[in-house]
Design a protein around this motif. Sequence first.
Motif, short mmCIF file in Angstrom:
data_model
loop_
_atom_site.label_atom_id
_atom_site.label_comp_id
_atom_site.label_asym_id
_atom_site.label_seq_id
_atom_site.Cartn_x
_atom_site.Cartn_y
_atom_site.Cartn_z
N ALA A 140 6.76 -7.63 32.76
CA ALA A 140 8.25 -7.16 32.82
C ALA A 140 8.58 -7.69 31.23
CB ALA A 140 8.90 -8.00 33.78
N MET A 142 11.59 -6.08 30.20
CA MET A 142 12.99 -6.00 30.04
C MET A 142 13.56 -6.46 31.53
SD MET A 142 13.61 -3.01 27.61
CE MET A 142 15.68 -3.39 27.30
N HIS A 143 14.73 -6.34 31.70
CA HIS A 143 15.61 -6.97 33.01
C HIS A 143 16.91 -6.24 32.97
CE1 HIS A 143 17.26 -9.08 36.17
NE2 HIS A 143 16.39 -9.16 36.66
N VAL A 144 17.27 -5.75 33.90
CA VAL A 144 18.76 -5.07 33.96
C VAL A 144 19.07 -5.25 35.20
CG1 VAL A 144 17.65 -2.69 34.96
CG2 VAL A 144 19.69 -2.83 33.41
N ILE A 154 11.07 -1.32 39.76
CA ILE A 154 10.99 -0.80 38.38
C ILE A 154 11.59 0.21 38.23
CG2 ILE A 154 8.64 -0.18 37.08
CD1 ILE A 154 7.01 -1.83 38.46
N GLU A 156 11.76 1.43 34.73
CA GLU A 156 11.02 2.27 33.58
C GLU A 156 9.79 1.75 33.23
OE1 GLU A 156 12.29 3.65 28.92
OE2 GLU A 156 13.63 2.64 30.20
N PHE A 158 7.25 1.43 30.19
CA PHE A 158 6.86 1.69 28.78
C PHE A 158 5.68 1.90 28.54
CE2 PHE A 158 10.72 -1.41 29.06
CZ PHE A 158 11.54 -0.69 28.61
N LYS A 175 10.43 -2.17 32.87
CA LYS A 175 11.67 -2.86 33.03
C LYS A 175 11.98 -2.91 34.34
CE LYS A 175 15.19 -1.10 30.54
NZ LYS A 175 16.30 -0.12 30.39
#
Length: 178
Positions: A140, A142-144, A154, A156, A158, A175
């Motif tokens: 991971a 990025m985290h949103v 999940i 996205e 990359f 992400k």
Amino acid sequence: MEEMKTAANEEQVKAEAPKADKKKAKKVDAELAELAKKLEAKTAECEECNDRYMRMMAEYDNFRKRSAKEKEGVWADAYSDCIAHLLPILDNLERASKSDNVEAVTKGLEMTVKAFDDAMDKMGVKEIECKTFDPNLHNAVMHVEDEQYGEGEIVEVFQKGYCKGDKVIRYAMVKVAN
């Protein structure tokens, strides 16, 4: 008279003494011969064991060398097989790079991607599924926070991840939501 008896007894003892010594000597000689035979048998047994040990050590050394050579051969064969599966992809890329037609280049790239997927399947390499986050398979980056997605979902991908059996070749870069 008693002196005669004593003298006769002494002579008799002197006569019997060599007979007793001879018996003792024969007994000692017999024991010595028996011990010599036992020593000979044990020496032969020891030599036989040593010979077996030396043969076993030589056999083990040959086994070790043969195993190392076979291992090296298996590695070289696997490496060659992998390269053989990837060469058609290189051929498709070279053909696509020589073309001026955009449609031909696009088609060539599509064929190359398909050829790569086929090569990966032949080698037993699978793409890692990216639906729910698993730290053993995904990285991971990025985290949103988004209510639209579930916990650990999940959002996205990359970079795709790949594995062969239980071994991860490359972790999927993703992400993750919430």
